[in-house]
Design an enzyme around this catalytic site. Sequence first.
Site, PDB file in Angstrom:
ATOM      1  N   CYS A  47       0.835  -1.197   0.000  1.00  0.00           N
ATOM      2  CA  CYS A  47       0.000   0.000   0.000  1.00  0.00           C
ATOM      3  C   CYS A  47       0.872   1.250   0.000  1.00  0.00           C
ATOM      4  O   CYS A  47       0.633   2.193  -0.744  1.00  0.00           O
ATOM      5  CB  CYS A  47      -0.930  -0.002   1.212  1.00  0.00           C
ATOM      6  SG  CYS A  47      -1.925   1.498   1.375  1.00  0.00           S
ATOM      7  N   CYS A  73      -4.707  -1.567   6.734  1.00  0.00           N
ATOM      8  CA  CYS A  73      -5.272  -0.259   6.414  1.00  0.00           C
ATOM      9  C   CYS A  73      -6.604  -0.312   5.680  1.00  0.00           C
ATOM     10  O   CYS A  73      -7.475   0.511   5.935  1.00  0.00           O
ATOM     11  CB  CYS A  73      -4.269   0.573   5.628  1.00  0.00           C
ATOM     12  SG  CYS A  73      -3.675  -0.183   4.107  1.00  0.00           S
TER      13      CYS A  73
END
Length: 234
Positions: free
Chosen positions: A89, A185
């Site tokens: 990410c 996340c």
Amino acid sequence: MSPCNLKHLVACFLSMFYFYFLKIWLEDELAHLNQCPWEEDWDFASAVAAQAKVPLEAISMQRAYWDEVVAWTILEAKAGRTPNPDILCNSRVKFGMFYEQVGRHFDKVVTGHYARTAVSSDGVTSLVRSADPIKDQTYFLSALSQSQVRAANFPLGELSKPQVRELAHEFDLPTKSRKDSQGICFLGKLKWDDFLRHYIDDAPGEVVELETGKVNQWSTPQKEAYAPFGHLDI
């Protein structure tokens, strides 16, 4: 520096900033599994931006996140390996596609990671562990390229978590009492096992004890002890 001077300095610098909220939650596909976590995040981000009088813009990166992170995570899990989507990410989305779309138009991309950077005499910028060894997040930034590290700014890297909390209360931030986020996340409050089960069927397998070579049969009722996606507790 006195609190008044500090607040004045921060106010001056905030006029040079733009806030961006990266929306990566896969709510259209997974909303039925839990409440949508990004709404609460957006409310907090909006409140902080309003207090600071800084523009805030939401940028949807869901498609990019699926292509660059989630699809790989599922493939790795299906292969019996333990993926770390947060590493991808950061390198492919936050400092990858977001930087190419938005960040490159600014001097730095500032994030709340607990990390630091250092520039050597030959001009190489290195990622350095934060002052708080417990909250340090350099592992999750370890796939950043040299150009990505150079573009990054980590203001929390010199502070400990208690110091950050103290400053949050001093500035009376809306997030001053919010609990730390510790999950992956894009999952928010959704459990890792529930996410994987949505894409991968439970399947029996073997777990081998490293010390003894003993083979343990894994089955669905034992998933918390033996599942390759959870913790191993033999």
